[in-house]
Design an enzyme around this catalytic site. Structure first.
Site, PDB file in Angstrom:
ATOM      1  N   ALA A   1       0.839  -1.203   0.000  1.00 27.01           N
ATOM      2  CA  ALA A   1       0.000   0.000   0.000  1.00 27.01           C
ATOM      3  C   ALA A   1       0.871   1.247   0.000  1.00 27.01           C
ATOM      4  O   ALA A   1       1.975   1.250   0.531  1.00 27.01           O
ATOM      5  CB  ALA A   1      -0.895   0.004   1.223  1.00 27.01           C
TER       6      ALA A   1
ATOM      7  N   PHE B   1       1.970   2.866  -2.751  1.00 32.20           N
ATOM      8  CA  PHE B   1       2.571   3.133  -4.058  1.00 32.20           C
ATOM      9  C   PHE B   1       1.496   3.610  -5.031  1.00 32.20           C
ATOM     10  O   PHE B   1       1.625   4.654  -5.664  1.00 32.20           O
ATOM     11  CB  PHE B   1       3.283   1.888  -4.608  1.00 32.20           C
ATOM     12  CG  PHE B   1       3.912   2.158  -5.952  1.00 32.20           C
ATOM     13  CD1 PHE B   1       5.125   2.825  -6.028  1.00 32.20           C
ATOM     14  CD2 PHE B   1       3.273   1.797  -7.137  1.00 32.20           C
ATOM     15  CE1 PHE B   1       5.696   3.123  -7.267  1.00 32.20           C
ATOM     16  CE2 PHE B   1       3.842   2.097  -8.378  1.00 32.20           C
ATOM     17  CZ  PHE B   1       5.055   2.758  -8.436  1.00 32.20           C
TER      18      PHE B   1
ATOM     19  N   ASN C   1       8.649   8.599   5.143  1.00 31.03           N
ATOM     20  CA  ASN C   1       7.496   9.333   4.612  1.00 31.03           C
ATOM     21  C   ASN C   1       6.586   9.797   5.727  1.00 31.03           C
ATOM     22  O   ASN C   1       6.441   9.143   6.752  1.00 31.03           O
ATOM     23  CB  ASN C   1       6.743   8.490   3.567  1.00 31.03           C
ATOM     24  CG  ASN C   1       5.594   7.698   4.163  1.00 31.03           C
ATOM     25  OD1 ASN C   1       4.483   8.205   4.342  1.00 31.03           O
ATOM     26  ND2 ASN C   1       5.860   6.434   4.490  1.00 31.03           N
ATOM     27  N   ARG C   2       6.005  10.985   5.494  1.00 30.72           N
ATOM     28  CA  ARG C   2       4.959  11.509   6.372  1.00 30.72           C
ATOM     29  C   ARG C   2       3.855  12.063   5.476  1.00 30.72           C
ATOM     30  O   ARG C   2       3.465  13.226   5.583  1.00 30.72           O
ATOM     31  CB  ARG C   2       5.523  12.579   7.316  1.00 30.72           C
ATOM     32  CG  ARG C   2       6.409  13.624   6.663  1.00 30.72           C
ATOM     33  CD  ARG C   2       6.805  14.753   7.620  1.00 30.72           C
ATOM     34  NE  ARG C   2       7.678  15.703   6.977  1.00 30.72           N
ATOM     35  CZ  ARG C   2       9.024  15.658   6.974  1.00 30.72           C
ATOM     36  NH1 ARG C   2       9.656  14.688   7.612  1.00 30.72           N
ATOM     37  NH2 ARG C   2       9.725  16.587   6.358  1.00 30.72           N
ATOM     38  N   MET C   3       3.415  11.193   4.535  1.00 37.34           N
ATOM     39  CA  MET C   3       2.448  11.633   3.527  1.00 37.34           C
ATOM     40  C   MET C   3       1.130  12.062   4.183  1.00 37.34           C
ATOM     41  O   MET C   3       0.566  13.085   3.830  1.00 37.34           O
ATOM     42  CB  MET C   3       2.171  10.508   2.517  1.00 37.34           C
ATOM     43  CG  MET C   3       3.404   9.928   1.816  1.00 37.34           C
ATOM     44  SD  MET C   3       4.322  11.117   0.853  1.00 37.34           S
ATOM     45  CE  MET C   3       3.265  11.339  -0.566  1.00 37.34           C
ATOM     46  N   GLY C   4       0.642  11.261   5.130  1.00 36.41           N
ATOM     47  CA  GLY C   4      -0.606  11.629   5.821  1.00 36.41           C
ATOM     48  C   GLY C   4      -1.861  11.293   5.029  1.00 36.41           C
ATOM     49  O   GLY C   4      -2.812  12.084   5.001  1.00 36.41           O
ATOM     50  N   PHE C   5      -1.882  10.101   4.419  1.00 34.93           N
ATOM     51  CA  PHE C   5      -3.081   9.627   3.702  1.00 34.93           C
ATOM     52  C   PHE C   5      -3.569  10.621   2.663  1.00 34.93           C
ATOM     53  O   PHE C   5      -4.773  10.912   2.576  1.00 34.93           O
ATOM     54  CB  PHE C   5      -4.224   9.327   4.694  1.00 34.93           C
ATOM     55  CG  PHE C   5      -4.070   8.069   5.491  1.00 34.93           C
ATOM     56  CD1 PHE C   5      -3.046   7.171   5.254  1.00 34.93           C
ATOM     57  CD2 PHE C   5      -4.987   7.774   6.511  1.00 34.93           C
ATOM     58  CE1 PHE C   5      -2.927   6.004   6.007  1.00 34.93           C
ATOM     59  CE2 PHE C   5      -4.880   6.618   7.263  1.00 34.93           C
ATOM     60  CZ  PHE C   5      -3.841   5.738   7.012  1.00 34.93           C
TER      61      PHE C   5
ATOM     62  N   SER D   1      -0.609   3.385  10.300  1.00 34.86           N
ATOM     63  CA  SER D   1       0.183   4.462   9.707  1.00 34.86           C
ATOM     64  C   SER D   1       0.543   5.467  10.792  1.00 34.86           C
ATOM     65  O   SER D   1      -0.323   5.891  11.556  1.00 34.86           O
ATOM     66  CB  SER D   1      -0.601   5.164   8.599  1.00 34.86           C
ATOM     67  OG  SER D   1      -0.561   4.383   7.441  1.00 34.86           O
TER      68      SER D   1
ATOM     69  N   THR E   1      -1.101   9.780  10.671  1.00 32.54           N
ATOM     70  CA  THR E   1      -2.408  10.351  11.022  1.00 32.54           C
ATOM     71  C   THR E   1      -2.476  10.306  12.540  1.00 32.54           C
ATOM     72  O   THR E   1      -2.518   9.215  13.124  1.00 32.54           O
ATOM     73  CB  THR E   1      -3.559   9.524  10.385  1.00 32.54           C
ATOM     74  OG1 THR E   1      -3.469   9.628   8.962  1.00 32.54           O
ATOM     75  CG2 THR E   1      -4.920  10.028  10.848  1.00 32.54           C
TER      76      THR E   1
ATOM     77  N   ASN F   1       3.740  -2.164   8.927  1.00 33.13           N
ATOM     78  CA  ASN F   1       3.819  -0.818   8.340  1.00 33.13           C
ATOM     79  C   ASN F   1       5.226  -0.228   8.572  1.00 33.13           C
ATOM     80  O   ASN F   1       6.121  -0.927   9.034  1.00 33.13           O
ATOM     81  CB  ASN F   1       2.729   0.055   8.979  1.00 33.13           C
ATOM     82  CG  ASN F   1       2.137   1.036   7.974  1.00 33.13           C
ATOM     83  OD1 ASN F   1       2.881   1.765   7.300  1.00 33.13           O
ATOM     84  ND2 ASN F   1       0.830   1.064   7.866  1.00 33.13           N
ATOM     85  N   THR F   2       5.382   1.045   8.295  1.00 31.32           N
ATOM     86  CA  THR F   2       6.672   1.722   8.530  1.00 31.32           C
ATOM     87  C   THR F   2       6.903   1.867  10.040  1.00 31.32           C
ATOM     88  O   THR F   2       5.962   1.790  10.828  1.00 31.32           O
ATOM     89  CB  THR F   2       6.669   3.110   7.888  1.00 31.32           C
ATOM     90  OG1 THR F   2       5.559   3.854   8.396  1.00 31.32           O
ATOM     91  CG2 THR F   2       6.553   3.024   6.373  1.00 31.32           C
TER      92      THR F   2
ATOM     93  N   GLY G   1      11.339  -3.906   4.047  1.00 32.06           N
ATOM     94  CA  GLY G   1      12.750  -4.040   3.699  1.00 32.06           C
ATOM     95  C   GLY G   1      13.108  -5.191   2.792  1.00 32.06           C
ATOM     96  O   GLY G   1      14.289  -5.559   2.715  1.00 32.06           O
TER      97      GLY G   1
HETATM   98  C1  LIG Z   1       5.798   6.686   0.452  1.00 29.26           C
HETATM   99  C2  LIG Z   1       5.096   5.592   1.224  1.00 29.26           C
HETATM  100  C3  LIG Z   1       3.735   5.668   1.411  1.00 29.26           C
HETATM  101  C4  LIG Z   1       3.063   4.675   2.117  1.00 29.26           C
HETATM  102  N1  LIG Z   1       1.715   4.753   2.272  1.00 29.26           N
HETATM  103  C5  LIG Z   1       1.052   3.752   2.898  1.00 29.26           C
HETATM  104  C6  LIG Z   1      -0.356   3.793   3.022  1.00 29.26           C
HETATM  105  O1  LIG Z   1      -1.024   4.690   2.519  1.00 29.26           O
HETATM  106  N2  LIG Z   1      -0.955   2.781   3.710  1.00 29.26           N
HETATM  107  C7  LIG Z   1      -0.257   1.739   4.256  1.00 29.26           C
HETATM  108  O2  LIG Z   1      -0.851   0.851   4.855  1.00 29.26           O
HETATM  109  N3  LIG Z   1       1.080   1.685   4.139  1.00 29.26           N
HETATM  110  C8  LIG Z   1       1.747   2.646   3.477  1.00 29.26           C
HETATM  111  N4  LIG Z   1       3.109   2.578   3.354  1.00 29.26           N
HETATM  112  C9  LIG Z   1       3.844   1.466   3.999  1.00 29.26           C
HETATM  113  C10 LIG Z   1       4.128   0.320   3.029  1.00 29.26           C
HETATM  114  O3  LIG Z   1       2.940  -0.264   2.574  1.00 29.26           O
HETATM  115  C11 LIG Z   1       4.984  -0.755   3.729  1.00 29.26           C
HETATM  116  O4  LIG Z   1       4.264  -1.301   4.809  1.00 29.26           O
HETATM  117  C12 LIG Z   1       6.313  -0.198   4.249  1.00 29.26           C
HETATM  118  O5  LIG Z   1       6.840   0.773   3.358  1.00 29.26           O
HETATM  119  C13 LIG Z   1       7.380  -1.285   4.454  1.00 29.26           C
HETATM  120  O6  LIG Z   1       7.714  -1.905   3.236  1.00 29.26           O
HETATM  121  P1  LIG Z   1       9.032  -1.521   2.378  1.00 29.26           P
HETATM  122  O7  LIG Z   1      10.181  -1.508   3.336  1.00 29.26           O
HETATM  123  O8  LIG Z   1       9.123  -2.584   1.329  1.00 29.26           O
HETATM  124  O9  LIG Z   1       8.765  -0.174   1.791  1.00 29.26           O
HETATM  125  C14 LIG Z   1       3.795   3.575   2.653  1.00 29.26           C
HETATM  126  C15 LIG Z   1       5.175   3.506   2.451  1.00 29.26           C
HETATM  127  C16 LIG Z   1       5.841   4.490   1.748  1.00 29.26           C
HETATM  128  C17 LIG Z   1       7.319   4.389   1.530  1.00 29.26           C
END
Ligand SMILES: Cc1cc2nc3c(=O)[nH]c(=O)nc-3n(C[C@H](O)[C@H](O)[C@H](O)COP(=O)(O)O)c2cc1C
Length: 364
Positions: A61, A63, A110-114, A173, A176, A243-244, A295
């Site tokens: 999620a 991307f 990231n701190r996109m904020g939905f 997330s 928020t 999540n992150t 990761g």
């Molecule tokens: C720019 C960005 C935006 C993200 N937006 C969401 C989101 O809207 N909803 C969500 O559940 N996770 C979001 N994630 C988290 C990812 O889905 C994933 O859980 C996290 O990045 C760890 O995976 P990775 O290390 O492969 O990136 C986002 C991650 C990134 C980098």
């Protein structure tokens, strides 16, 4: 062709501001010719949550938040796509800059904020591609200013059930304020009762859409005990771990960027999120499957995540550093590992190392 595309596009995309690069990548995907990638090795097929996945690799999620290019992503070889997070109303998100690369760490904060186009627009896009098939999950969340966050999730389940391959209830997330409080046992219990109820209400018209719960990697083990107990008792179909992270591993090289607010993803998240997959796996005791995310940037990392307890995996940040060729690399590595170890399916190795991993020192 994908490798040539990576060779040309990666330096350009990395030179741009990260959010502009992301926008350009989505626009590029929309222009991708409708050529299917070659069929997956049958050994890579996974059955989970009542769904048949052609391979275990999904795009995480965040991307394709607005479901602009799910079919292009499927054509590139992903076994499934998770769109969102979608909120009921459109939302601008936090002010830019809100997406940062930590190049030396192969990480992202990231701190996109939905930020998203809202349910109405995303529903229209998903409805127009529904006949194409492929598994497209919908990740749902609450609006920042919502007076009743649980009601937001319920509304989204009812709205998207006819077009969602599965749902992800995102309570993890970090961007928020207060959202992660929904992981507290009593609040989570209420949320899941109402979400599962909503799914049952629309089941007749929409079918039986699996509901998954996505958690943060920052839960304590005591909190994880409770979350898994609630998830099991409310019979969710699976969990996504994780999540992150709001933590900053000591291994981080770009200490200055590491100070930035937001969720960290990419390579430095691998050890913590893999540990959380293993910890969740041993608590779930086979009640439902897990999706492991955090990761993953190679076939070896994918294999470790699966052996920690993930039936399926997702990735996002590594695409920034490795490009789209990574999808085929991981598939090839997984298929050859199965061949060399004499296993017929990935299911046979899911969780094989969970007990060992949970006995290791805590990753810091
Ligand atoms: C720019 C960005 C935006 C993200 N937006 C969401 C989101 O809207 N909803 C969500 O559940 N996770 C979001 N994630 C988290 C990812 O889905 C994933 O859980 C996290 O990045 C760890 O995976 P990775 O290390 O492969 O990136 C986002 C991650 C990134 C980098």
């Amino acid at each position: 062709m994908i490798r040539a595309f990576d060779a040309l596009s990666l330096p350009l995309l990395r030179w741009l501001d990260p959010e502009d690069a992301h926008r350009l990548a989505i626009q590029g995907l929309k222009l991708l010719p409708p050529i299917r990638s070659r069929a997956d090795d049958a050994k890579l097929a996974v059955r989970a949550f009542g769904l048949n996945f052609p391979n275990p690799i999904g795009i995480a999620a965040g991307f394709d938040k607005n479901a602009e290019a799910p079919d292009a992503l499927l054509r590139l070889g992903f076994g499934f796509v998770e769109v969102g997070t979608v909120t009921p109303k459109p939302q601008a998100g936090n002010p830019r800059p809100r997406l940062l690369r930590l190049e030396r760490d192969e990480a992202v904060i990231n701190r996109m904020g939905f930020n998203n186009d809202g349910a109405e627009v995303v529903l229209r896009r998903l409805a127009s591609r529904a006949h194409h098939g492929g598994i497209v999950g919908v990740n749902v969340g609450a609006n920042k200013d919502s007076p009743d966050r649980v009601a937001d999730y319920v509304r989204l389940i009812e709205t998207f059930a006819p077009v969602a391959g599965y749902f992800t209830v995102n309570v993890s997330s970090p961007n928020t304020p207060g959202l992660r409080n929904l992981q507290q046992a009593a609040i989570l219990d209420d949320l899941l009762v109402r979400v599962i109820d909503a799914r049952e209400r629309v089941r007749k018209e929409a079918g039986d859409t699996p509901v998954l719960l996505k958690i943060a990697p920052d839960l304590s083990l005591a909190q994880l005990d409770e979350v898994v107990q609630v998830a099991r008792s409310r019979r969710v179909d699976g969990m996504i771990v994780a999540n992150t992270t709001v933590s900053r591993p000591s291994s981080l090289r770009d200490k200055a960027r590491g100070e930035e607010l937001g969720g960290l993803s990419g390579r430095p998240l691998f050890r913590l999120s893999t540990r959380m997959v293993a910890e969740t796996y041993v608590r779930v005791e086979g009640a439902f499957p897990l999706i492991g995310v955090g990761g993953i940037d190679s076939g070896g990392a994918a294999l470790t995540k699966i052996r920690a307890g993930a039936s399926l995996i997702q990735l996002y940040s590594s695409l920034v550093y490795k490009g789209l060729g990574l999808i085929d690399d991981i598939k090839n590595d997984l298929a050859s590992t199965l061949l060399h170890t004499g296993h017929d399916t990935l299911a046979e190795i899911v969780g094989a190392d969970a007990a060992t991993i949970t006995a290791e020192a805590w990753p810091v």
